[in-house]
Design a protein around this motif. Sequence first.
Motif, mmCIF file in Angstrom:
data_model
loop_
_atom_site.group_PDB
_atom_site.id
_atom_site.type_symbol
_atom_site.label_atom_id
_atom_site.label_comp_id
_atom_site.label_asym_id
_atom_site.label_seq_id
_atom_site.Cartn_x
_atom_site.Cartn_y
_atom_site.Cartn_z
ATOM 1 N N LEU A 31 0.839 -1.189 0.000
ATOM 2 C CA LEU A 31 0.000 0.000 0.000
ATOM 3 C C LEU A 31 0.879 1.245 0.000
ATOM 4 O O LEU A 31 1.979 1.235 0.527
ATOM 5 N N ARG A 32 0.372 2.321 -0.586
ATOM 6 C CA ARG A 32 1.096 3.582 -0.643
ATOM 7 C C ARG A 32 0.317 4.646 0.117
ATOM 8 O O ARG A 32 -0.905 4.730 0.007
ATOM 9 N N ARG A 33 1.038 5.451 0.863
ATOM 10 C CA ARG A 33 0.417 6.509 1.661
ATOM 11 C C ARG A 33 -0.189 7.590 0.764
ATOM 12 O O ARG A 33 0.366 7.920 -0.284
ATOM 13 N N ALA A 34 -1.276 8.167 1.241
ATOM 14 C CA ALA A 34 -1.857 9.334 0.586
ATOM 15 C C ALA A 34 -0.896 10.508 0.783
ATOM 16 O O ALA A 34 -0.134 10.527 1.755
ATOM 17 N N PRO A 35 -0.916 11.483 -0.096
ATOM 18 C CA PRO A 35 -0.021 12.633 0.057
ATOM 19 C C PRO A 35 -0.225 13.383 1.373
ATOM 20 O O PRO A 35 0.702 13.988 1.890
ATOM 21 N N ALA A 36 -1.435 13.343 1.916
ATOM 22 C CA ALA A 36 -1.711 14.032 3.181
ATOM 23 C C ALA A 36 -2.646 13.169 4.020
ATOM 24 O O ALA A 36 -3.526 12.492 3.486
ATOM 25 N N SER A 37 -2.427 13.195 5.319
ATOM 26 C CA SER A 37 -3.267 12.464 6.264
ATOM 27 C C SER A 37 -3.546 13.375 7.448
ATOM 28 O O SER A 37 -2.737 14.251 7.766
ATOM 29 N N PRO A 38 -4.649 13.150 8.148
ATOM 30 C CA PRO A 38 -4.912 13.956 9.339
ATOM 31 C C PRO A 38 -3.911 13.633 10.445
ATOM 32 O O PRO A 38 -3.272 12.570 10.416
ATOM 33 N N PRO A 39 -3.756 14.510 11.418
ATOM 34 C CA PRO A 39 -2.837 14.233 12.527
ATOM 35 C C PRO A 39 -3.197 12.910 13.228
ATOM 36 O O PRO A 39 -4.370 12.596 13.408
ATOM 37 N N GLY A 40 -2.168 12.133 13.561
ATOM 38 C CA GLY A 40 -2.377 10.882 14.279
ATOM 39 C C GLY A 40 -2.862 9.742 13.419
ATOM 40 O O GLY A 40 -3.325 8.720 13.939
ATOM 41 N N ALA A 41 -2.756 9.876 12.105
ATOM 42 C CA ALA A 41 -3.240 8.831 11.200
ATOM 43 C C ALA A 41 -2.378 8.766 9.953
ATOM 44 O O ALA A 41 -1.698 9.730 9.595
#
Length: 123
Positions: A31-41
Amino acid sequence: MAVTVSGPDFIALQVRDVEAAAAFYEKHLGLRRAPASPPGAVVFPTEPIPFAVREPLPGVDLDAVERPGLGVALWFRTTDAQALHDRLHAAGTPILRAPEEGPFGRMFTFAGPEGYAITTHEG
């Protein structure tokens, strides 16, 4: 006006160590991370439903349960269940159910880094 619900739109697992859990899903499932995530996730833009690992919500004590998510069936689609099984098994990931033919093709279940049972299937 009638209210409708179209179904699940986002799935997040609450974990003790967000970075370690995210690294597991990156390394072992690709899996690849999204360019942005909310804090703590950490969010992964999986399709058709985005998936995330996140810090526990207030009042959630993951140490108080034998296995997080007990009673929830979480399935991920893969192109090759046997190859993924072999890779996870070689890496020491606990396999909860050996590969077999199931209702959606070849499938097996493993325990993620926090103990969540995750079934993968071909399809």
